[in-house]
Design an enzyme around this catalytic site. Structure first.
Site, short mmCIF file in Angstrom:
data_model
loop_
_atom_site.label_atom_id
_atom_site.label_comp_id
_atom_site.label_asym_id
_atom_site.label_seq_id
_atom_site.Cartn_x
_atom_site.Cartn_y
_atom_site.Cartn_z
N GLU A 130 55.26 33.11 36.38
CA GLU A 130 54.31 33.47 37.44
C GLU A 130 54.93 33.30 38.82
O GLU A 130 55.63 32.32 39.08
CB GLU A 130 53.05 32.60 37.34
CG GLU A 130 51.99 32.95 38.37
CD GLU A 130 50.63 32.42 38.01
OE1 GLU A 130 50.17 32.74 36.89
OE2 GLU A 130 50.04 31.67 38.82
N THR A 183 50.31 36.38 41.70
CA THR A 183 49.04 35.81 42.14
C THR A 183 48.41 36.60 43.28
O THR A 183 49.04 37.48 43.88
CB THR A 183 49.21 34.34 42.57
OG1 THR A 183 50.07 34.30 43.72
CG2 THR A 183 49.82 33.52 41.45
N TYR A 184 47.19 36.21 43.60
CA TYR A 184 46.38 36.97 44.56
C TYR A 184 45.26 36.05 45.03
O TYR A 184 44.56 35.45 44.20
CB TYR A 184 45.81 38.18 43.83
CG TYR A 184 44.86 39.06 44.58
CD1 TYR A 184 45.33 40.13 45.33
CD2 TYR A 184 43.49 38.88 44.51
CE1 TYR A 184 44.47 40.98 45.98
CE2 TYR A 184 42.60 39.71 45.17
CZ TYR A 184 43.10 40.77 45.90
OH TYR A 184 42.24 41.61 46.54
N HIS A 221 47.10 39.70 39.39
CA HIS A 221 45.88 38.89 39.49
C HIS A 221 44.87 39.63 40.37
O HIS A 221 45.25 40.33 41.31
CB HIS A 221 46.18 37.54 40.14
CG HIS A 221 47.01 36.63 39.30
ND1 HIS A 221 46.93 35.26 39.37
CD2 HIS A 221 47.94 36.89 38.34
CE1 HIS A 221 47.78 34.71 38.53
NE2 HIS A 221 48.42 35.69 37.89
N LYS A 246 33.72 34.63 28.68
CA LYS A 246 34.75 35.46 29.30
C LYS A 246 35.72 36.01 28.26
O LYS A 246 36.08 37.19 28.26
CB LYS A 246 35.56 34.66 30.34
CG LYS A 246 34.84 34.30 31.60
CD LYS A 246 35.81 33.79 32.67
CE LYS A 246 36.55 32.55 32.25
NZ LYS A 246 37.41 32.01 33.34
#
Length: 291
Positions: A17, A48-49, A77, A164
């Site tokens: 990541e 990521t975001y 993300h 989820k």
């Protein structure tokens, strides 16, 4: 098609990541890291975001650039905060047009500057539903072995995660330091009838100053591990601490794989050395997890 769900069906995956760079210095660091890690042939990499238009563009540019200039399979993300439903749909369409097929759906943290944004969607499951409606994605969600900080209790957290994951394809956990935390999470999901893959998230502690920050991020380093790091420091200073942290992470990874974890997901902090050393210690070949 390079869906993560298909990769997981074929055997253990090994993934890294990264976060999008904010300036030229961070950009140069990330370029070096990508160059160092690409030969390890990870199954996929995630970007990521944090929410907001600027972060959205940085994430899009990085994942699209990876597709054009590297052999890496990127996962973007996407978070709910600071976006309308229409904006989120536009992001998803833009990702598909760029060739991105993998997505991690997240609720997201409130903006650090105190702004509220629009935020029509509140929960990651709503992004999963939106991505399913648009189509063309393998979708993952986040899991917290110790429970999400916003959940009232462990049972409520597991119920939400199970809901989820019934709609998503896989989950990736927050980092943790004891295999039993991960195994307990998987067992809790199985009791709720959910057996989809849950990838354990790994972040080695390579400096004593990182210990308090880990706790702030929601995953406290256990006392026995801190003691081992402190003993290493007494023997050999910062470099000994770094090696002890890599050894601890390697032991955790080996135990997880032996227990049947579907792979490993490394939080690199845009650096390559610790991940490469753990990879080597585990005896993973460059083609591991690539199908």
């Amino acid at each position: 098609m390079a869906w993560i769900s298909d990769m997981l069906a074929g055997g253990p995956t090994y993934s890294f990541e990264f976060f999008p760079p904010k300036n030229d210095t961070e950009q140069a660091t990330l370029v070096r890291t990508l160059r160092d890690l690409e030969p390890l042939a990870p199954s996929f990499v995630s970007v990521t975001y944090r929410g907001g238009r600027e972060s959205r563009q940085r994430t899009h540019d990085l994942v699209a650039g990876m597709l054009r200039t590297t052999s890496l399979t990127p996962m973007a993300h996407l978070v709910c905060v600071e976006h309308s439903r229409l904006e989120l749909a536009e992001v998803l369409v833009a990702l598909r047009k760029a060739g991105v097929e993998n997505l991690l759906a997240l609720g997201g943290d409130p903006p650090a500057d105190g702004g509220t944004g629009i935020g029509e969607l509140r929960h990651a499951v709503e992004i999963v539903e939106l991505a399913r409606a648009i189509g063309g994605f393998s979708v993952g969600v986040a899991a917290h072995p110790a429970g999400h900080p916003a959940s009232p209790d462990r049972g409520a957290d597991r119920d939400m995660l199970a809901a989820k994951l019934r709609l998503a394809d896989f989950a990736i956990t927050q980092f943790f330091f004891e295999a039993d935390e991960y195994l307990g999470l998987v067992e809790d999901l199985a009791e709720r009838g959910v057996t989809k893959p849950v990838l354990p998230g790994i972040m080695p502690v390579t400096a004593l100053r990182s210990v308090p920050r880990m706790a702030q991020m929601g995953a406290a380093v256990p006392a026995w591990a801190v003691a081992r790091l402190e003993q290493a420091f007494a023997r050999g200073g910062d470099e000994a601490v770094r090696q002890a942290g890599i050894d601890l992470a390697t032991e955790l990874c080996a135990g997880l794989l032996e227990a049947g974890a579907p792979g490993l997901h490394f939080y690199t902090l845009n650096r390559s050395s610790a991940t490469r050393e753990i990879y080597a210690s585990l005896g993973l070949t460059p083609m591991a997890g690539t199908g």
